[in-house]
Design an enzyme around this catalytic site. Structure first.
Site, PDB file in Angstrom:
ATOM      1  N   TYR A 111       0.840  -1.198   0.000  1.00  0.00           N
ATOM      2  CA  TYR A 111       0.000   0.000   0.000  1.00  0.00           C
ATOM      3  C   TYR A 111       0.869   1.239   0.000  1.00  0.00           C
ATOM      4  CZ  TYR A 111      -3.174   3.575   1.721  1.00  0.00           C
ATOM      5  OH  TYR A 111      -3.903   4.727   1.864  1.00  0.00           O
ATOM      6  N   TRP A 113       1.435   5.416  -2.180  1.00  0.00           N
ATOM      7  CA  TRP A 113       1.261   6.235  -3.368  1.00  0.00           C
ATOM      8  C   TRP A 113       2.310   5.925  -4.424  1.00  0.00           C
ATOM      9  CZ3 TRP A 113      -1.516  11.210  -4.013  1.00  0.00           C
ATOM     10  CH2 TRP A 113      -2.559  11.366  -3.087  1.00  0.00           C
TER      11      TRP A 113
END
Length: 769
Positions: A111, A113
């Site tokens: 997980y 960006w």
């Protein structure tokens, strides 16, 4: 000669100035009205000493030694190996774990960006690779909005993110709106970013246009600067974690005075009568009136009453920001904000009603969306198992345990191999000491990283990856109607490779290389994804061909105009013809489905629950300061903490913590001093910044400083650098969403008068070459 190349990032588009292959500087684009200062700071990190230059393997793992003491993950040194050896180790270990423990023993819920780009989306690359290899255990929801994502479909129906196209845009607010009440504020610093990329920042100018049009703003937050100065917002310095109580007090005032929108509640909502009984205290004998709310929230009773009147007399918008739901019972302020907007009378009217996440990124309120853009294709995951995203430490520590989640019972899997790519769990997760203990349990941890951050130091096998400056791609941001080219600006540092190349090589070793790459090179993939997008949009979009796009560096997508499913305006006009995707077809003030789950921490309607840690609780006697661990202004989460912008923001090399002057004076703390924040979970050092823009009793320490514990893996070990997740609780906000509750944490702060330890966050571990 200097060359000028396009640079696209999550925090905007820039121009890179390169000479003889060397990155000299990064400049703002001339057409961006509010460029982020994070971009120019990337230069400082491009070649710093923390770069991972070659594949490396933890010594203890390589020697088969136990993960304890100095051989534990996070404490051990590393041995550099060749790419050939590294790929052999990873592929062999994947085979072993799958054969012995099953495909679900591989965790691929990585997980984060990562960096912008249609092809080089790290999580997408990893999950395609693992799915083609047999499958993996995935994670669900996000650390940012887990409570919102789970509760909103019960309340207003639709996909968890469909609310983005159902809220008024800033232009509409400027034209029709009169009052904006923002629970959790509207911090403009957060609008620097956009997942997937961003051509131009517009949120600031659009907010300014609203204020110039006469819209009034109310900032309900413990931090004054959660709204921009030019908004001239009224500041209501609420006690943290009490937003639901404030909304209930406002709602009660509306109800007993007959100010609420009875017509909309009757035609377009269901269950209001049952909720009204709760407001009036019919079952528990406690009316949720303004006086009751004032005792909890620290707001004045007359202020609460006056806000109720203003919301109903004016075209009003009830906003709630993401921060308020990253707390104990985080579903409640989200649900209650919808109900409050439904009562106030502006729901479904132009420029009014309800919205979430405004200014959280430069997308919400700017545009309703964009046409689909092709990305690296995923494949179905053969393994159905998943965990809620914030329950990774629970899964590692307690395999086989069952937990509740949105009406289901989940069994936590036994995870033997963790494959992390494109994110930093030692930033996102709460109670990092607990995570460090949990991280010792799997057999193997494989990480792709560009820098020796905390996650890399806690890995067994570290594979060096190219950054967004070191590969070709193009971006398409969330709701941003632009495509932006991402040409490679510099060669990858050391022996770094792209995630795609690493997975292609591993897939070839495991027998499915052609299926993974579809026989395309990376440059062919970039061209293919662009041309797929161009073909899908057709002649109406009039996108240039790929070569022309690459030359221009940008292309504009056609605007989406709707109508969008779940429109509150359509619901108000004709609820029979335009029902919502809820069981009743209406806004569910009371949800029979949620009520049927029988959760003691999430009833069938919005409810005030006392947080486990807050300034009104018993624990405040020992730890009298509420920690607000919000998003940083100087980086994106933990990305580019080693960049120039973030480094320049440090106080004596440590993350700044903001205290009210009265709290600082009571503790003998002066501006610029190094202080120690602590509670029963841990402690960290930070640099004191004094400001009366923070409510007394509150301290603000942004997330994202690379965790730097003196003794990694030892409970309570001092963090030298200032990561607030040294102090936050790894506690689900409720049984409904299992989301994180980072903003429900109490601490004490004291002057650190001992010798200061050196910050080693940006120093690589011991490495044998």
């Amino acid at each position: 000669m200097e060359r000028r190349l396009s640079v696209a990032t999550h925090w905007g588009s820039f121009v890179a100035v390169v000479e003889s292959g060397r990155l000299l500087r990064i400049e703002p684009r001339g057409d961006d009205p509010a460029p982020s200062p994070i971009g120019p700071g990337m230069v400082r990190a491009a070649e710093d000493g923390a770069r991972v230059l070659r594949p490396a393997v933890r010594k203890g793992w390589l020697d088969g030694l136990p993960r304890v003491g100095e051989r534990a993950r996070g404490s051990d040194g590393f041995v550099e190996v060749s790419w050939e050896d590294a790929l052999t180790l990873v592929s062999d270990e994947l085979r072993r774990v799958r054969a012995r423990h099953g495909d679900g023993a591989v965790f691929g819920g990585s997980y984060g960006w990562a960096s912008a780009g249609a092809l080089h989306h790290a999580q997408g690359q990893l999950q395609r690779f693992l799915a083609l290899g047999g499958g993996y255990t995935d994670s669900r929801n996000t650390y940012s909005t887990a409570a919102l994502e789970v509760v909103l479909p019960h309340v207003i129906g639709g996909h968890p993110w469909s609310y983005q196209s159902r809220m008024p845009l800033w232009d509409e607010i400027a034209e029709h709106g009169e009052l904006v009440v923002a629970f959790g504020g509207l911090a403009l610093k957060n609008s620097q970013i956009n997942p997937g990329g961003l051509a131009r920042h517009r949120t600031g100018e659009l907010q300014r246009r609203c204020r110039e049009a006469g819209v009034r703003f109310v900032n309900v937050s413990p931090i004054r600067r959660d709204t921009a100065d030019f908004l001239d917002a009224e500041w209501l310095p609420i006690v943290p974690n009490t937003d639901t109580a404030a909304m209930l007090g406002i709602a009660h005032t509306m109800l007993v005075n007959g100010w609420h929108d009875e017509d909309f509640l009757r035609r377009c909502c269901t269950g209001f009568d049952r909720f009204a009984g709760y407001l009036l205290g019919e079952a528990d004998g406690v009316p949720k009136d303004a006086a009751w709310a004032a005792r909890i929230t620290g707001l004045d009773r007359d202020t609460i009453t006056g806000l109720a009147r203003r919301l109903t007399e004016r075209r009003s918008l009830v906003m709630v920001n993401y921060a308020v739901q990253r707390a104990d019972h985080g579903e409640q302020p989200i649900w209650m904000s919808v109900v409050l907007a439904a009562m106030a009378g502006s729901m479904g009217r132009p420029g009014g009603g309800w919205g979430a996440g405004y200014a959280t990124m430069d997308a919400t309120g700017v545009a309703p969306g964009r046409p689909p853009v092709a990305s690296f294709p995923g494949v179905p995951n053969p393994v159905p198992d998943f965990i809620p995203v914030a329950r990774i430490a629970d899964a590692l520590l307690h395999p086989g345990r069952t937990i509740d989640y949105d009406g289901r019972r989940l069994t936590l899997p036994e995870l033997r191999l963790v494959y992390w790519c494109g994110g930093n769990p030692f930033h996102h997760h709460q109670d990092l000491h607990r995570l460090a203990r949990a991280w010792q349990t799997p057999d193997t941890v494989v990480v792709h990283e560009a820098w020796w951050n905390t996650t890399a130091k806690f890995a067994d096998i570290v594979l060096p990856v190219a950054t967004g400056l070191e590969r070709d791609d193009f971006t398409a941001g969330f709701c941003d109607p632009h495509l932006t080219a991402m040409p490679k600006v510099r060669e990858p540092a050391g022996e770094s490779r792209t995630d795609h190349r690493i997975f292609a090589d591993l897939a070839a070793r495991l027998g499915y290389g052609r299926e993974f790459t579809e026989s395309r090179s990376e440059s062919e993939w970039v061209r293919h994804l662009y041309e797929r997008t161009r073909a899908a949009l057709g002649d109406e979009a009039a996108l240039p061909d790929f070569d022309e796009f690459w030359r221009r560096s940008t292309a504009e997508l056609p605007a989406l105009t709707g109508p969008f499913p779940g429109s509150f305006a359509a619901l108000r006009a004709d609820p029979e013809r335009f029902p919502l995707a809820t069981p009743s077809g209406r806004i569910e003030v009371f949800s029979a489905e949620v009520d049927s789950f029988g959760y003691d921490d999430c009833a069938g309607h919005p409810t005030w629950y006392e947080p486990a840690e807050w300034l009104g609780g018993d624990l405040a006697g020992r730890y009298p300061l509420h920690l607000v661990s919000n998003q940083p202004a100087s980086r994106l989460h933990s990305q580019y903490d080693n960049g120039g912008r973030s480094l320049d923001s440090k106080v004596r090399g440590r993350e700044p913590v903001t205290l009210n002057p009265s709290d600082a004076a009571a503790r003998g703390i002066e501006d610029g001093a190094v202080v120690r924040l602590h509670n029963d979970r841990g402690s960290c050092l930070a640099g004191a910044v004094l400001s009366d823009e923070v409510r007394p009793g509150v301290v603000q320490l942004s997330t994202g400083a690379w965790w730097d514990p003196v003794r990694p893996g030892r409970g309570g070990s001092l963090d030298r650098h200032g990561n607030p997740n040294s102090l936050t609780a790894d506690r689900p906000c409720s049984r409904l969403s299992q989301g994180p509750s980072a903003l429900s944490a109490l601490v004490e702060v004291e002057l650190h008068d001992e010798p200061l330890p050196d910050v080693l966050a940006f120093v690589p571990p011991p490495i044998e070459h």
